[in-house]
Scaffold this active site. Structure first.
Site, PDB file in Angstrom:
ATOM      1  N   GLU A   1       0.794  -1.235   0.000  1.00  0.00           N
ATOM      2  CA  GLU A   1       0.000   0.000   0.000  1.00  0.00           C
ATOM      3  C   GLU A   1       0.822   1.278   0.000  1.00  0.00           C
ATOM      4  O   GLU A   1       0.595   2.166   0.815  1.00  0.00           O
ATOM      5  CB  GLU A   1      -0.964  -0.010   1.200  1.00  0.00           C
ATOM      6  CG  GLU A   1      -1.899  -1.207   1.191  1.00  0.00           C
ATOM      7  CD  GLU A   1      -2.901  -1.203   2.335  1.00  0.00           C
ATOM      8  OE1 GLU A   1      -2.802  -0.348   3.230  1.00  0.00           O
ATOM      9  OE2 GLU A   1      -3.800  -2.059   2.315  1.00  0.00           O
TER      10      GLU A   1
ATOM     11  N   GLU B   1      -6.152 -10.808  -1.343  1.00  0.00           N
ATOM     12  CA  GLU B   1      -6.958 -10.588  -0.125  1.00  0.00           C
ATOM     13  C   GLU B   1      -8.443 -10.534  -0.489  1.00  0.00           C
ATOM     14  O   GLU B   1      -9.182  -9.659  -0.051  1.00  0.00           O
ATOM     15  CB  GLU B   1      -6.537  -9.284   0.570  1.00  0.00           C
ATOM     16  CG  GLU B   1      -5.045  -9.229   0.879  1.00  0.00           C
ATOM     17  CD  GLU B   1      -4.628  -7.985   1.662  1.00  0.00           C
ATOM     18  OE1 GLU B   1      -5.490  -7.269   2.195  1.00  0.00           O
ATOM     19  OE2 GLU B   1      -3.409  -7.741   1.747  1.00  0.00           O
TER      20      GLU B   1
HETATM   21  C1  XIL Z   1      -6.293  -6.375   8.227  1.00  0.00           C
HETATM   22  C2  XIL Z   1      -6.602  -7.551   9.153  1.00  0.00           C
HETATM   23  O1  XIL Z   1      -7.470  -8.436   8.486  1.00  0.00           O
HETATM   24  C3  XIL Z   1      -7.229  -7.052  10.433  1.00  0.00           C
HETATM   25  O2  XIL Z   1      -7.387  -8.112  11.372  1.00  0.00           O
HETATM   26  C4  XIL Z   1      -6.386  -5.935  11.058  1.00  0.00           C
HETATM   27  O3  XIL Z   1      -7.054  -5.411  12.178  1.00  0.00           O
HETATM   28  C5  XIL Z   1      -6.116  -4.845  10.048  1.00  0.00           C
HETATM   29  O4  XIL Z   1      -5.521  -5.394   8.881  1.00  0.00           O
HETATM   30  N1  XIL Z   1      -4.918  -4.670   3.630  1.00  0.00           N
HETATM   31  C6  XIL Z   1      -3.918  -5.506   4.076  1.00  0.00           C
HETATM   32  C7  XIL Z   1      -4.169  -6.417   5.217  1.00  0.00           C
HETATM   33  O5  XIL Z   1      -2.848  -5.588   3.450  1.00  0.00           O
HETATM   34  O6  XIL Z   1      -3.026  -6.644   5.983  1.00  0.00           O
HETATM   35  C8  XIL Z   1      -5.289  -5.869   6.099  1.00  0.00           C
HETATM   36  O7  XIL Z   1      -5.563  -6.841   7.101  1.00  0.00           O
HETATM   37  C9  XIL Z   1      -6.515  -5.572   5.262  1.00  0.00           C
HETATM   38  C10 XIL Z   1      -6.219  -4.515   4.225  1.00  0.00           C
END
Ligand code: XIL
Length: 385
Positions: A170, A275
């Protein structure tokens, strides 16, 4: 391989270990935990798509430690790739300057090896979920030293065991420019090259990915492509692009996704959906991405389906997944992996983000790990259902 028998056939499992002496479910009062009996599929995503792409999931510590009999059995049946949801992030794995907490990550890697899974490391350099000591670093030299130590120690420890690292996460704004972060502020744009160089040295035989949300969108995609070209001009290795794939059933950007698969793979990069989840709930703002630092108050309006998804919405979810996987299958030669951000609906982060305490339905498996109608449609798209 298990045979898939048309409409999902299911096996009922009685979870004796999950009830108290009165037979009641141990965890009550939340829609996000299942009841004391649960259902698993007698077919498998990873088998169905085994000639196409890997099928992954994000794991939390309870799952890694195999605490829950149903889920313990379920995960290796469905998935052949794993990503740690939180335990390899800076705030967990390096709480202090000379303080590393490798226990959970060691167990995660051991879990993946035991089950012969493709293991993803997530993530080395990200502006979010940083330890307090990193946020307090003032000098550029100290931050550079942190990056060197962090990547050498973490990526180096699992060299030869982790298959793919999300090296930088990101780093871009929606317009494709570099996000204002501690790293950009102190080290300038070169921090991205530095991270990839360090990772390449620490984990030579590991795939190195850039991972972000909304990078299927044209402007942000152009930013990724510019970043990749710059890295390559400086002789730095980058192997793949992770499109996070946090989308909404209101709108799956199929054309942009297709254009992105084509554009990234044309650069010789691997492409993964890292994701995947599809929110079924209203977003409190007109945002399609997932900046995890935003949070909004809960309300009945924002949490419309606390006791079940209405049929019309279930149909929308099903159609969205079907459209998406039809595209994935069409481009299977260019896609390395499709990873869901969670195993079953009950433990998805989308129950608590961007609004806490909601009931969301973003995955293929419900709160009992039972396959949803979307699962059947997705399975039917594989040539090996
Ligand atoms: C999220 C997790 O799922 C949560 O449990 C945590 O509180 C916050 O992060 N982008 C990403 C992930 O790259 O690491 C994030 O994961 C979601 C968005």
């Amino acid at each position: 391989m298990k045979e898939y028998l048309g409409p999902v056939s299911v096996v009922l499992i009685s979870l004796l270990g999950h009830t108290d002496k009165n037979g009641a479910a141990l965890i009550r009062g939340s829609a996000n935990f299942r009841s004391s009996t649960a259902v698993v599929a007698d077919s498998s995503l990873k088998d169905a798509f085994r000639n196409d792409f890997l099928i992954g999931t994000a794991l939390n510590l309870t799952q890694i430690d195999e605490k829950d009999p149903l889920v313990t059995q379920f995960i290796p049946l469905q998935f052949n790739a794993i990503t740690p949801e939180n335990i390899m992030k800076c705030e967990v794995i390096q709480p202090g300057w000379d303080d590393y907490n490798f226990g959970p990550a060691d167990r995660f890697v051991a879990y993946g090896r035991k089950h012969n899974m493709f293991i993803v490391g997530h993530t080395l350099i990200w502006h979010s979920q940083l330890s307090a000591f990193v946020k307090n670093i003032r000098s550029s030299d100290s931050l550079r030293l942190f990056m060197k130590n962090h990547i050498e120690k973490v990526a180096g420890r699992y060299a030869g065991q982790i298959n793919s690292w999300d090296v930088v996460n990101e780093a871009l704004n929606e317009d494709g420019s570099l996000r204002k972060s501690l790293f950009l502020e102190k080290l300038g744009p070169d921090y991205i090259r530095l991270a990839f160089e360090l990772a390449a040295r620490a984990a030579p035989n590991t795939e190195l990915y850039y991972n972000d949300y909304n990078i299927e969108q044209p402007q942000k995609r152009a930013g990724v492509i510019a970043m990749v070209k710059k890295l390559r001009e400086s002789g730095t290795r980058i192997d793949g692009i992770g499109i996070q794939a946090h989308w909404s059933i209101k709108n799956i950007p199929l054309q942009d996704i297709e254009a992105s698969i084509i554009a990234y793979s044309a650069l010789g990069l691997k492409v993964s959906f890292t994701e995947l989840d599809l929110t079924c709930l209203p977003n409190p703002w007109d945002l399609t991405g997932s900046d995890v630092n935003q949070n909004y108050e809960n309300s009945p309006f924002m949490n419309p389906y606390p006791s079940g998804l209405p049929d019309s919405m279930q149909a929308k979810l099903t159609k969205s997944y079907e459209d998406l996987f039809r595209l994935f299958v069409r481009y299977k030669d260019r896609i390395e992996r499709v990873t869901f951000w969670g195993v079953c609906d009950g433990q998805s982060w989308l129950n608590n983000w961007p609004v806490r305490g909601r009931t969301n339905y973003p995955l293929l498996f419900d709160r009992n790990c039972k396959p949803k109608p979307a699962y059947e449609k997705v399975m039917a798209l594989s040539d090996n259902p």
